[in-house]
Design a protein around this motif. Sequence first.
Motif, mmCIF file in Angstrom:
data_model
loop_
_atom_site.group_PDB
_atom_site.id
_atom_site.type_symbol
_atom_site.label_atom_id
_atom_site.label_comp_id
_atom_site.label_asym_id
_atom_site.label_seq_id
_atom_site.Cartn_x
_atom_site.Cartn_y
_atom_site.Cartn_z
ATOM 1 N N ARG A 131 -14.592 4.058 -4.819
ATOM 2 C CA ARG A 131 -13.910 3.002 -4.999
ATOM 3 C C ARG A 131 -13.146 2.447 -3.882
ATOM 4 O O ARG A 131 -12.785 2.837 -2.969
ATOM 5 N N ALA A 132 -12.958 1.280 -4.032
ATOM 6 C CA ALA A 132 -11.860 0.298 -2.974
ATOM 7 C C ALA A 132 -10.966 -0.620 -3.706
ATOM 8 O O ALA A 132 -11.240 -1.002 -4.627
ATOM 9 N N ASP A 133 -9.909 -0.936 -2.963
ATOM 10 C CA ASP A 133 -9.003 -1.778 -3.627
ATOM 11 C C ASP A 133 -8.694 -3.006 -2.643
ATOM 12 O O ASP A 133 -8.456 -2.644 -1.528
ATOM 13 N N GLY A 134 -8.712 -4.137 -2.901
ATOM 14 C CA GLY A 134 -8.199 -5.377 -2.186
ATOM 15 C C GLY A 134 -6.707 -5.172 -2.264
ATOM 16 O O GLY A 134 -6.023 -4.904 -3.246
ATOM 17 N N GLY A 135 -6.200 -5.439 -1.039
ATOM 18 C CA GLY A 135 -4.711 -5.495 -0.941
ATOM 19 C C GLY A 135 -4.310 -6.904 -0.422
ATOM 20 O O GLY A 135 -4.839 -7.630 0.486
ATOM 21 N N GLU A 136 -3.101 -7.296 -1.173
ATOM 22 C CA GLU A 136 -2.755 -8.787 -0.679
ATOM 23 C C GLU A 136 -2.145 -8.837 0.821
ATOM 24 O O GLU A 136 -2.376 -9.982 1.294
ATOM 25 N N LEU A 137 -1.798 -7.731 1.364
ATOM 26 C CA LEU A 137 -1.442 -7.778 2.882
ATOM 27 C C LEU A 137 -2.530 -7.378 3.765
ATOM 28 O O LEU A 137 -2.288 -7.050 4.915
ATOM 29 N N GLU A 138 -3.402 -7.193 2.999
ATOM 30 C CA GLU A 138 -4.710 -6.603 3.584
ATOM 31 C C GLU A 138 -6.056 -7.636 3.775
ATOM 32 O O GLU A 138 -7.064 -7.238 4.382
ATOM 33 N N GLN A 139 -5.897 -8.809 3.537
ATOM 34 C CA GLN A 139 -6.848 -9.586 3.762
ATOM 35 C C GLN A 139 -7.433 -9.893 4.839
ATOM 36 O O GLN A 139 -8.346 -10.495 5.078
ATOM 37 N N ASP A 140 -6.710 -9.652 5.940
ATOM 38 C CA ASP A 140 -7.273 -9.967 7.464
ATOM 39 C C ASP A 140 -7.458 -8.732 7.937
ATOM 40 O O ASP A 140 -7.565 -8.623 9.207
ATOM 41 N N PHE A 141 -7.554 -7.669 7.398
ATOM 42 C CA PHE A 141 -8.187 -6.256 8.034
ATOM 43 C C PHE A 141 -9.665 -6.410 8.013
ATOM 44 O O PHE A 141 -10.182 -6.358 6.891
ATOM 45 N N VAL A 198 8.047 -6.409 1.081
ATOM 46 C CA VAL A 198 7.337 -6.769 2.536
ATOM 47 C C VAL A 198 6.436 -6.090 2.831
ATOM 48 O O VAL A 198 5.223 -6.459 3.382
ATOM 49 N N LEU A 199 6.451 -4.643 2.805
ATOM 50 C CA LEU A 199 5.725 -3.742 3.446
ATOM 51 C C LEU A 199 4.312 -3.664 2.432
ATOM 52 O O LEU A 199 3.199 -3.180 2.826
ATOM 53 N N GLY A 200 4.243 -3.896 1.015
ATOM 54 C CA GLY A 200 3.288 -3.825 0.242
ATOM 55 C C GLY A 200 2.777 -2.334 -0.465
ATOM 56 O O GLY A 200 3.541 -1.363 0.185
ATOM 57 N N ASP A 201 2.186 -2.221 -1.164
ATOM 58 C CA ASP A 201 1.793 -0.952 -1.713
ATOM 59 C C ASP A 201 1.080 0.087 -0.732
ATOM 60 O O ASP A 201 0.392 -0.361 0.126
ATOM 61 N N GLY A 202 1.588 1.353 -0.808
ATOM 62 C CA GLY A 202 0.861 2.400 0.090
ATOM 63 C C GLY A 202 2.041 2.545 1.107
ATOM 64 O O GLY A 202 1.546 3.311 2.317
ATOM 65 N N ALA A 203 3.128 1.857 1.391
ATOM 66 C CA ALA A 203 3.948 1.957 2.656
ATOM 67 C C ALA A 203 4.469 3.411 2.374
ATOM 68 O O ALA A 203 4.864 3.956 1.429
ATOM 69 N N GLU A 261 3.348 9.971 -5.758
ATOM 70 C CA GLU A 261 4.036 10.288 -4.588
ATOM 71 C C GLU A 261 4.150 9.143 -3.759
ATOM 72 O O GLU A 261 5.075 8.666 -2.814
ATOM 73 N N THR A 262 3.094 7.938 -3.725
ATOM 74 C CA THR A 262 2.955 6.949 -2.769
ATOM 75 C C THR A 262 3.639 5.960 -3.723
ATOM 76 O O THR A 262 3.871 5.565 -4.633
ATOM 77 N N ALA A 263 4.401 5.197 -2.479
ATOM 78 C CA ALA A 263 5.134 3.904 -3.024
ATOM 79 C C ALA A 263 4.271 2.806 -3.418
ATOM 80 O O ALA A 263 3.627 2.144 -2.658
ATOM 81 N N ARG A 264 4.063 2.429 -4.818
ATOM 82 C CA ARG A 264 3.152 1.683 -5.251
ATOM 83 C C ARG A 264 3.758 0.732 -6.421
ATOM 84 O O ARG A 264 4.087 1.378 -7.535
ATOM 85 N N PHE A 265 3.760 -0.471 -6.549
ATOM 86 C CA PHE A 265 4.512 -1.215 -7.588
ATOM 87 C C PHE A 265 3.370 -0.923 -8.745
ATOM 88 O O PHE A 265 2.227 -0.760 -8.759
ATOM 89 N N GLU A 266 4.015 -1.108 -9.929
ATOM 90 C CA GLU A 266 3.415 -0.709 -11.317
ATOM 91 C C GLU A 266 2.294 -1.674 -11.441
ATOM 92 O O GLU A 266 1.319 -1.594 -11.897
ATOM 93 N N HIS A 267 2.366 -3.049 -10.854
ATOM 94 C CA HIS A 267 1.317 -3.827 -11.096
ATOM 95 C C HIS A 267 1.712 -4.918 -9.859
ATOM 96 O O HIS A 267 2.900 -5.393 -9.823
ATOM 97 N N PRO A 268 0.799 -5.595 -9.525
ATOM 98 C CA PRO A 268 0.797 -6.686 -8.494
ATOM 99 C C PRO A 268 1.861 -7.873 -9.002
ATOM 100 O O PRO A 268 2.378 -8.400 -8.510
ATOM 101 N N LEU A 269 1.736 -8.000 -10.447
ATOM 102 C CA LEU A 269 2.321 -9.134 -11.117
ATOM 103 C C LEU A 269 3.843 -8.645 -11.130
ATOM 104 O O LEU A 269 4.511 -9.687 -10.871
ATOM 105 N N VAL A 270 4.054 -7.581 -10.951
ATOM 106 C CA VAL A 270 5.557 -7.021 -10.847
ATOM 107 C C VAL A 270 6.129 -7.251 -9.639
ATOM 108 O O VAL A 270 7.301 -7.914 -9.179
ATOM 109 N N ARG A 271 5.061 -7.049 -8.556
ATOM 110 C CA ARG A 271 5.874 -7.246 -7.170
ATOM 111 C C ARG A 271 6.000 -8.818 -7.078
ATOM 112 O O ARG A 271 6.664 -9.287 -6.343
ATOM 113 N N ALA A 272 4.917 -9.595 -7.426
ATOM 114 C CA ALA A 272 5.050 -11.047 -7.267
ATOM 115 C C ALA A 272 6.285 -11.488 -7.977
ATOM 116 O O ALA A 272 7.129 -12.287 -7.708
#
Length: 1023
Positions: free
Chosen positions: A131-141, A368-373, A406-417
Amino acid sequence: MAGLTQEELAEAAGLSARSVRDLERGRRGRPQRRTVEQLVSALGLAGTGAAALVAAGRRGRPVEPPVDRGREGTALLDRSEQLAVVELAAAEARAGQGAVVLVRAGAGMGKTSLLNAWVSAEQAGGMRVVRADGGELEQDFAFSVLRQLVEPLLARADPARRERLLSGPAELASYALRVDGADGGAGLSPEASLGVLHSLYWLMVHVADDGPLALVVDDAHWADVPSVRWLEYLARRVRGLPLLVVLATRPDAGTQVESLLERIGAQPHCCPVELPALATDSVAALVRTRLGDEADPRFAAACAEATRGNPLLLRELLRTLADAGVRPVGDQARVVEEFQGRILAGTVVRRLAGEPEPVRLLVRALVVLGDGAGWQVAAELAGLGEARARELGRRLQRIGVLAPGETARFEHPLVRAAIAEAVVGPVELADGHAQAAELLRREGVSEAEVAAHLLLAEPNGEAWRVEVLREAARATRGRGAPEVTVTYLRRALHEPMSVKERGPLLLELGADELQVDVGAARHRLARAAEALTDPYSRAQAAHLLANALFLEQQHEDAVDVLARAVEDLREAEDGSGLAREVSWYLQAQMLLIGYDQLSTLPAARLRARRLRDHKLAGDTPGECTVLAALSVAALSGDGSAAIADDLVDRALRGGLAGTDQSQILLSLAALAFVATDRLDDAAARFDQIADVAGRWGSFLMVSAALTWQVSISRHRGRQLALTSDFGHPAMTDEGMELRVRTAMMTQVGESMIERGDLAGAQRALAPDADSDRVGWAWQGPMLLVRSRVHAERGNPAAALAILLEYGAQERCAQVTNLALAPWRSQAALAHHALGQREDALRLAVEELELAHGWGTERSIGVASRCLGVVTGGAEGVALLREAVAALERSPARLELARAQYDLGIALSRSGEADRARQSLARALDLAQACGSVLLAGRARRALTGLGVRPRPVPPPVPSLSMTEHRVLELVGAGHSDRQIAQALLLTPQDVSVLIARVARALGASGRADLVGRGQGIAPASRP
């Protein structure tokens, strides 16, 4: 190295001691990838150990057990049909058929829950799943999603297995994955880097050899462009593999990958899945579960209307209502109605508003940091201690802002937005990214992670920013992700800097933009040339700018740019020879561009004459390049076949093949050998190019090599029965490089003429909008074949008009393309057919003189045959005998057949019937062996007129595409389906389909029956 202290390990790895201590104490949940790579190097790890440690590094979002974000009422509601679609596609993949599933639904509609449910069931007893996840702040990785998918597979493999996975055509995949030494070395050349996608496809083929595999990507709309381009490439080739690709995405997300996802969805074997709104009964069931069994239907209906059946919004609404003690009775429906259109603002954001300032500071940092910080980084950015940040994080989990874990991750991308929109304004967000970039740089994370924040920060002129962005670009260069490289450098260009600093950056950006936007590259490189002061940097800029101008058909400007650069280098000569060596490259480039168009040819000819005066030996790579370019001048009438051969031989002896990364010069050398009738040498060179093309995954080089191999067959006299298309499943004729397509259609047209299909030849050779864009040397052969169509249809006047127009261009430019486009002999025969004997004799004599100057037996034989036909009588017979003798000494069997036919006709007219029958019988045998139905028919009719009954007409040979002919050759040489697929950039299933199609066309019973059926493009070596 097990006895290293923390300080020694930090020094060896190039990290701070604090970073090592934090890792050992567990203060960082997951180390940054750059940190892991540095530790691998410092510890001297290799093989499986290194792979396992690298796989543990951060790859965007951390890998955690699947979490059903619909935890309250965990059963999936209204999703049984959608799960059935995924399960059916998985069954196809397990059966080896391959499938793609594209789940499209708006935010909060349960895409992740659907994937989690299917993955959990599949892993219990089905196929392997990564599995993999796209990340809003990782589109240029670059290749972030790819690496999330592939690195675990490599990490689980032992060294031998891992080596096999990345072997053969999958070798270049290591550059995208940055493993096996590719990370620390130079990237691939631009030509080779284009083949990374094909190499990654073969990596998946090798992985799938171990059994069925599912690649699952959530939030694919936020995936990086290179990864989605690879997924699109894979989706078009997945049939025939035990492979399932499942992508979950939002429709109309407006991200960079949207068009690629649309193309994936358009594949005929892609199964679309849409997630409808929850039905009213399902909403009522969830209301009863959360608020009580006696929920009023009106209240449930109000909840469905307010949330529009969105599972996420419904969950947040019910949570807020429960916290407020609202009962699910009819008169409370008005309370629900107040939330309509602002569910998250009225729930999550409102709960957050009541929290103390430290909580809001932490939330701003996490936005600012996004999920996984990491908590330590988030705490520092928020101005808090790490322990305090962790404590507040648990509070945010309790109020539904962060997900459990244990990892800092928003409940859902909509919540972060929603929080970003309501709590953090755009200016504050940009400032936060600037602070995060500086903080992460101090932490020693990879340049790509720092650059991700710089892309979202406003420019401020700090020098370190430009250097970080350039380093991030260098890390992606030559790894098959040019658009990411360009993104970093374009952002760097926005930082304030001096003209002196801007010049090298413009040069770097322009070089990379050549792969993605030629017009933009031309603009940057022109500015770079103005800003740069170093003559060698200016020379590099001129070289690249000339390439851009050439691609945009601005030949005169390209030659001018190169001429100025050559003058600059002359002034920079310091006795070391460096300026002279660089100048050789630029002057060779001037010749290749200059000889491509008639408008720039006079200046190129002057340059060629000066270069010939140097009598270069080919002792340096630059001299070899000049020698190869000078062969083009020789082919254009400025030399003989012997001179052309000598130039190419000196270039090859000097090591041209080892320095020509693009294979362009090697192709020119091989084409020169075709023109001088050294066909075996030409075939060997094109075989080399085809081998490189297969390893690099270059469709351009594969199509070019195959087209030239067919050309060699034609020059030997073998006319393959060709269809009008190239026949490659992954390559359209329109997508072929223009010169290659022109050469292909020239050969198709001639093949159809020789089979008597004049209407098909006329269609294949019809002019199009691109015809004028190819150089004169490429147009010539096509125009001659187009003229032949008119002549064979009984319209010599139309044929002559085409030839004289082309001839006028040659005369005006004072060039001769005798070896590849002998127009004078064809025009002389057209004049002869029109009764214009003097004009015919003039052109025929002129061509014979030129042919003796060129010096090949083919050209002398063709010209002698023409003059013999036009002259007639006893003198004509003598000339035709000379033509036959010359052509007997050449490899041109079909030209020999034509000369024998004309000699037979001339002998018949002079009353020498027996000799006429001998010549015509020989012509018939040669014509049939060469595949010329047209000439064989004429010879057969002439023999019948002389009282000879020829053998019965053989059955027609079925027409095949160029690709099918080559597949047939490789089958006959004993190559397996997979070997053929690797050589021609096909999939194994493509090969099976092509072999079956060829077998049907030839009336063969199967693969084994095809051996020996090939008509002979080029000798295929045994595997």
